[in-house]
Write an enzyme that holds these catalytic residues in place. Structure first.
Site, PDB file in Angstrom:
ATOM      1  N   ASP A  37       0.842  -1.203   0.000  1.00 54.38           N
ATOM      2  CA  ASP A  37       0.000   0.000   0.000  1.00 54.38           C
ATOM      3  C   ASP A  37       0.879   1.255   0.000  1.00 54.38           C
ATOM      4  O   ASP A  37       0.379   2.375  -0.067  1.00 54.38           O
ATOM      5  CB  ASP A  37      -1.019  -0.003   1.155  1.00 54.38           C
ATOM      6  N   SER A  38       2.208   1.062  -0.009  1.00 55.54           N
ATOM      7  CA  SER A  38       3.138   2.161  -0.305  1.00 55.54           C
ATOM      8  C   SER A  38       2.803   2.745  -1.680  1.00 55.54           C
ATOM      9  O   SER A  38       3.216   3.866  -2.009  1.00 55.54           O
ATOM     10  CB  SER A  38       4.592   1.665  -0.271  1.00 55.54           C
ATOM     11  N   ASP A  71      -1.371  -6.220  -0.472  1.00 58.23           N
ATOM     12  CA  ASP A  71      -1.339  -5.568   0.846  1.00 58.23           C
ATOM     13  C   ASP A  71      -2.738  -5.059   1.188  1.00 58.23           C
ATOM     14  O   ASP A  71      -3.302  -4.242   0.444  1.00 58.23           O
ATOM     15  CB  ASP A  71      -0.364  -4.386   0.752  1.00 58.23           C
ATOM     16  N   LYS A 130      -1.078  -9.511   2.797  1.00 63.94           N
ATOM     17  CA  LYS A 130      -0.307  -9.040   3.961  1.00 63.94           C
ATOM     18  C   LYS A 130      -1.188  -8.083   4.733  1.00 63.94           C
ATOM     19  O   LYS A 130      -1.934  -7.302   4.147  1.00 63.94           O
ATOM     20  CB  LYS A 130       0.974  -8.329   3.518  1.00 63.94           C
ATOM     21  N   GLU A 153      -1.163  -5.567   8.548  1.00 62.65           N
ATOM     22  CA  GLU A 153      -0.326  -4.993   9.610  1.00 62.65           C
ATOM     23  C   GLU A 153      -0.904  -5.306  10.985  1.00 62.65           C
ATOM     24  O   GLU A 153      -2.121  -5.268  11.178  1.00 62.65           O
ATOM     25  CB  GLU A 153      -0.241  -3.466   9.427  1.00 62.65           C
ATOM     26  N   GLU A 210       9.487  -4.168  10.304  1.00 67.56           N
ATOM     27  CA  GLU A 210       9.845  -2.861   9.733  1.00 67.56           C
ATOM     28  C   GLU A 210      10.363  -1.907  10.806  1.00 67.56           C
ATOM     29  O   GLU A 210       9.711  -1.674  11.836  1.00 67.56           O
ATOM     30  CB  GLU A 210       8.617  -2.243   9.025  1.00 67.56           C
TER      31      GLU A 210
HETATM   32  O1  KIV Z   1       3.514  -1.092   1.588  1.00 74.09           O
HETATM   33  C1  KIV Z   1       4.658  -1.574   1.501  1.00 74.09           C
HETATM   34  O2  KIV Z   1       5.382  -1.385   0.527  1.00 74.09           O
HETATM   35  C2  KIV Z   1       5.129  -2.375   2.616  1.00 74.09           C
HETATM   36  C3  KIV Z   1       6.569  -2.769   2.635  1.00 74.09           C
HETATM   37  C4  KIV Z   1       7.431  -1.617   2.889  1.00 74.09           C
HETATM   38  C5  KIV Z   1       6.829  -3.882   3.570  1.00 74.09           C
HETATM   39  O3  KIV Z   1       4.373  -2.682   3.485  1.00 74.09           O
END
Ligand code: KIV
Length: 260
Positions: free
Chosen positions: A44-45, A83, A113, A115, A182
Site C-alpha cells: 500500500d506504499s 497488501d 499481507k 499490519e 519494519e
Molecule cells: O507497503 C509496503 O510497501 C510495505 C513494505 C514496505 C513492507 O508494506
C-alpha cells in the site's frame, strides 16, 4: 508454477536469504519476475510512491486490487502478495475475510499481507483457515503513523520489544507464513528471527532477518519526495528520466525529433 509458501518457509532452515520487492504495475512486475524475485508485494506504499498521497492511509481496496491485477498479469513465477489497506481488516473477522478473498479471487494474488500482531491474530487465523496465505507485518506499521506520532523506529524500550516478540509469536501461531519486521532495532529483529520458525523479512531491521524487502522506487531512486535511511539506491532514475525527457523536449522543439 509460482513460488509457494512451502518453498519460502523451507528457505529459513537452509539459511537461504529471501528476496522481496514491491511492484505496482505490469512492466515493473515483469522485470522483477524475469530477474527471479520470488516474492512481489503490491504494497500500500502504492499510495505514496505512485498515487502521491501523504501516507498509506487513504489507499482504498479498489486501488489496491487494480494494481494487484496488473502485477499478477506481469508475473509467471513470483508469489504476488496483496497488501490489505487501512480499515479493510480491522472492523470484523467477516470483513477481513471478505476483503482478503477479493485479493485472491478478483485480483489473482497468491497471498495477502496485513499490519499488526496480537490485535489482528483472530483475523489472520480465520483467513488462513479459509485457505488464504497471510504475511504478517509488525514494527513501524505505516497505517498506524498517527498513533506512533510519525515514521518512528519501534521496539526501542524493553516493554515495546517484548510486545513485538509476542506479536511475532502470536502471528506464527495464527498461521502466518512469514512476517515483515519494519524499522526496529537490529538486535530485536535478530531475537524475533531466532524465536519464530517462520521467516522474517526485514526492512530497516538490520541484516539478521531471513529476508529483506524494499520499495522498488527506493532502490531505483525514482521517488524524489523522500528516501528512507535504510534504502540503498542502486541507480538514480530521477536524474536519468529528467535528462531523457529534457533531451526529448529540446529535440521536439528544435525539430530534431522525429526523423524523416
Ligand atoms: O507497503 C509496503 O510497501 C510495505 C513494505 C514496505 C513492507 O508494506
Amino acid at each position: 508454477m509460482r513460488v509457494t509458501i512451502n518453498q519460502i518457509k523451507e528457505m529459513k532452515p537452509k539459511g537461504e536469504k529471501i528476496v522481496m520487492l514491491t511492484a505496482y504495475d505490469y512492466s515493473t512486475a515483469r522485470l522483477l519476475d524475469e530477474a527471479g524475485i520470488p516474492l512481489i508485494l503490491v504494497g500500500d506504499s502504492l499510495g505514496m510512491v505512485v498515487l502521491g498521497y501523504e501516507s498509506t492511509i487513504p489507499v482504498t481496496i479498489d486501488e489496491m486490487l487494480h494494481h494487484t491485477k496488473a502485477v499478477v498479469r506481469g508475473t509467471k513465477q513470483a508469489m504476488v502478495i496483496g497488501d490489505m489497506p487501512f480499515m479493510t481488516y480491522h472492523v470484523s473477522v467477516e470483513d477481513a475475510l471478505r476483503n482478503a478473498a477479493r485479493f485472491i479471487q478478483e485480483a489473482g494474488a497468491q497471498a495477502v499481507k496485513l499490519e499488526g500482531g496480537v490485535t489482528v491474530a483472530e483475523k489472520v487465523k480465520r483467513i488462513v483457515e479459509c485457505g488464504i496465505p497471510v504475511m504478517g507485518h509488525i514494527g513501524l506499521t505505516p497505517q498506524s503513523i498517527h498513533q506512533f506520532g510519525g515514521f518512528k523506529m519501534q521496539g526501542k524500550t524493553p516493554e515495546a520489544a517484548a510486545n513485538l516478540l509476542e506479536d511475532a509469536k502470536v502471528l506464527e501461531q495464527a498461521g502466518a507464513f512469514a512476517i515483515v519486521l519494519e524499522t526496529i532495532p537490529a538486535r530485536l529483529a535478530k531475537l524475533i528471527t531466532d524465536k519464530v520458525a517462520i521467516p522474517t523479512i526485514g526492512i530497516g531491521a538490520g541484516p539478521d532477518c531471513d529476508g529483506q524487502v524494499q520499495v522498488i522506487n527506493d532502490i531505483l531512486g525514482s521517488f524524489a519526495d523522500f528516501v528512507p535511511k535504510h534504502a540503498r539506491q542502486y541507480v538514480k532514475l530521477t536524474d536519468i528520466i529528467s535528462k531523457a525527457v529534457t533531451r526529448y523536449r529540446d529535440e521536439v522543439r528544435d525539430g530534431r525529433f522525429p526523423a524523416e
